[in-house]
Motif scaffolding. Sequence first.
Motif, short mmCIF file in Angstrom:
data_model
loop_
_atom_site.label_atom_id
_atom_site.label_comp_id
_atom_site.label_asym_id
_atom_site.label_seq_id
_atom_site.Cartn_x
_atom_site.Cartn_y
_atom_site.Cartn_z
N MET A 1 0.84 -1.20 0.00
CA MET A 1 0.00 0.00 0.00
C MET A 1 0.88 1.25 0.00
SD MET A 1 -2.89 1.23 2.73
CE MET A 1 -3.73 -0.36 2.78
N ASP A 2 0.40 2.29 -0.65
CA ASP A 2 1.10 3.57 -0.72
C ASP A 2 1.37 4.12 0.69
OD1 ASP A 2 1.83 5.92 -2.56
OD2 ASP A 2 0.55 6.83 -1.04
N ALA A 3 2.60 4.57 0.90
CA ALA A 3 3.00 5.02 2.24
C ALA A 3 2.14 6.19 2.74
CB ALA A 3 4.47 5.42 2.24
N LYS A 4 1.77 7.07 1.83
CA LYS A 4 0.93 8.22 2.23
C LYS A 4 -0.43 7.75 2.71
CE LYS A 4 2.56 12.32 -0.15
NZ LYS A 4 3.18 12.06 -1.47
N VAL A 6 -1.09 4.78 4.02
CA VAL A 6 -0.91 4.14 5.32
C VAL A 6 -0.84 5.22 6.40
CG1 VAL A 6 0.65 2.76 6.75
CG2 VAL A 6 0.29 2.13 4.36
N GLU A 7 -0.15 6.32 6.10
CA GLU A 7 -0.01 7.42 7.06
C GLU A 7 -1.39 8.01 7.39
OE1 GLU A 7 2.60 7.91 8.67
OE2 GLU A 7 1.82 9.64 9.76
N ALA A 8 -2.23 8.16 6.37
CA ALA A 8 -3.57 8.69 6.58
C ALA A 8 -4.38 7.75 7.48
CB ALA A 8 -4.28 8.88 5.24
N PHE A 9 -4.29 6.46 7.23
CA PHE A 9 -5.00 5.49 8.07
C PHE A 9 -4.43 5.51 9.49
CE2 PHE A 9 -6.29 3.23 4.05
CZ PHE A 9 -7.65 3.41 4.25
N HIS A 10 -3.13 5.71 9.59
CA HIS A 10 -2.48 5.79 10.89
C HIS A 10 -3.10 6.91 11.73
CE1 HIS A 10 1.63 5.80 13.17
NE2 HIS A 10 0.61 5.55 13.95
N HIS A 11 -3.28 8.08 11.10
CA HIS A 11 -3.89 9.21 11.82
C HIS A 11 -5.32 8.89 12.24
CE1 HIS A 11 -0.82 12.21 11.75
NE2 HIS A 11 -0.57 12.00 10.47
N THR A 12 -6.09 8.32 11.30
CA THR A 12 -7.48 7.95 11.59
C THR A 12 -7.53 7.00 12.78
OG1 THR A 12 -7.94 8.10 9.23
CG2 THR A 12 -9.59 6.99 10.60
N ALA A 76 -4.46 -2.97 14.69
CA ALA A 76 -4.22 -2.34 13.39
C ALA A 76 -2.98 -1.44 13.47
CB ALA A 76 -5.44 -1.55 12.95
N LEU A 77 -2.84 -0.71 14.57
CA LEU A 77 -1.66 0.16 14.75
C LEU A 77 -0.38 -0.68 14.81
CD1 LEU A 77 -3.17 2.73 17.27
CD2 LEU A 77 -2.32 3.25 14.98
N GLU A 78 -0.48 -1.85 15.43
CA GLU A 78 0.68 -2.76 15.47
C GLU A 78 1.04 -3.23 14.06
OE1 GLU A 78 0.39 -6.14 18.16
OE2 GLU A 78 -0.04 -4.74 19.79
N ARG A 79 0.01 -3.50 13.25
CA ARG A 79 0.28 -3.94 11.87
C ARG A 79 0.93 -2.82 11.07
NH1 ARG A 79 -4.66 -6.43 12.65
NH2 ARG A 79 -5.80 -4.89 11.42
N ILE A 80 0.55 -1.57 11.36
CA ILE A 80 1.20 -0.44 10.67
C ILE A 80 2.68 -0.43 11.04
CG2 ILE A 80 1.43 2.08 10.63
CD1 ILE A 80 -1.60 2.28 10.64
N ARG A 81 2.98 -0.59 12.33
CA ARG A 81 4.38 -0.61 12.78
C ARG A 81 5.14 -1.77 12.16
NH1 ARG A 81 2.35 1.70 17.62
NH2 ARG A 81 1.67 -0.30 18.40
N ALA A 82 4.45 -2.90 12.01
CA ALA A 82 5.11 -4.10 11.47
C ALA A 82 5.19 -4.08 9.95
CB ALA A 82 4.37 -5.35 11.94
N ARG A 99 -12.67 -0.76 1.62
CA ARG A 99 -13.09 -1.44 2.85
C ARG A 99 -12.41 -0.81 4.06
NH1 ARG A 99 -14.79 -5.29 5.99
NH2 ARG A 99 -13.48 -6.76 7.11
N LEU A 100 -11.13 -0.49 3.92
CA LEU A 100 -10.39 0.10 5.04
C LEU A 100 -10.90 1.51 5.35
CD1 LEU A 100 -6.81 -1.09 4.10
CD2 LEU A 100 -8.17 -1.87 6.04
N GLN A 101 -11.42 2.20 4.32
CA GLN A 101 -11.95 3.54 4.58
C GLN A 101 -13.20 3.46 5.44
OE1 GLN A 101 -11.87 4.87 0.56
NE2 GLN A 101 -10.03 6.10 0.86
N VAL A 102 -13.96 2.39 5.28
CA VAL A 102 -15.15 2.19 6.11
C VAL A 102 -14.75 1.67 7.49
CG1 VAL A 102 -17.34 0.95 6.33
CG2 VAL A 102 -16.56 1.72 4.08
N GLU A 103 -13.77 0.77 7.50
CA GLU A 103 -13.36 0.09 8.73
C GLU A 103 -11.84 0.00 8.78
OE1 GLU A 103 -15.41 -3.65 9.13
OE2 GLU A 103 -14.30 -4.12 10.96
N PRO A 104 -11.19 1.09 9.22
CA PRO A 104 -9.71 1.13 9.14
C PRO A 104 -9.03 0.03 9.96
CG PRO A 104 -10.62 3.24 9.87
CD PRO A 104 -11.75 2.30 9.80
#
Length: 127
Positions: A1-4, A6-12, A76-82, A99-104
Amino acid sequence: MDAKLVEAFHHTLEDRRRDLLTGVRAHLLNGELAAEERERLEVRDIGDDSVLDLAESLVLARDLREAQALRAVNLALERIRAGTYGICVDCGEEIPVARLQVEPEAERCVACQQRWEALQEQTEASL
Ligand SMILES: [Zn+2]
């Protein structure tokens, strides 16, 4: 997935985590807590896991739902880190961004989620 992305989902997810944690803490403090449990919540800056354990040990249906949602967000935050965020934990395929936009905090693609839920229902029915 595009890093940007992922960053947006991270903030959400971080926002959602803060909201859920605040909600769970507030409900616990409003509920019937033993004095020492109340003190732990009020005085110390205890970690998420302790708040979650407390919520789950009290088994209040609403708080439990929030606690489970918080756990899912933390995972989910752990998966971002990993570096595995957005990858289905069952089949290893990418979860569609829509799907992630509905359920990050989603950890499965739709097909695997449906299979998993069907399995959960079967397990519950056989108990
Ligand atoms: Zn899958």
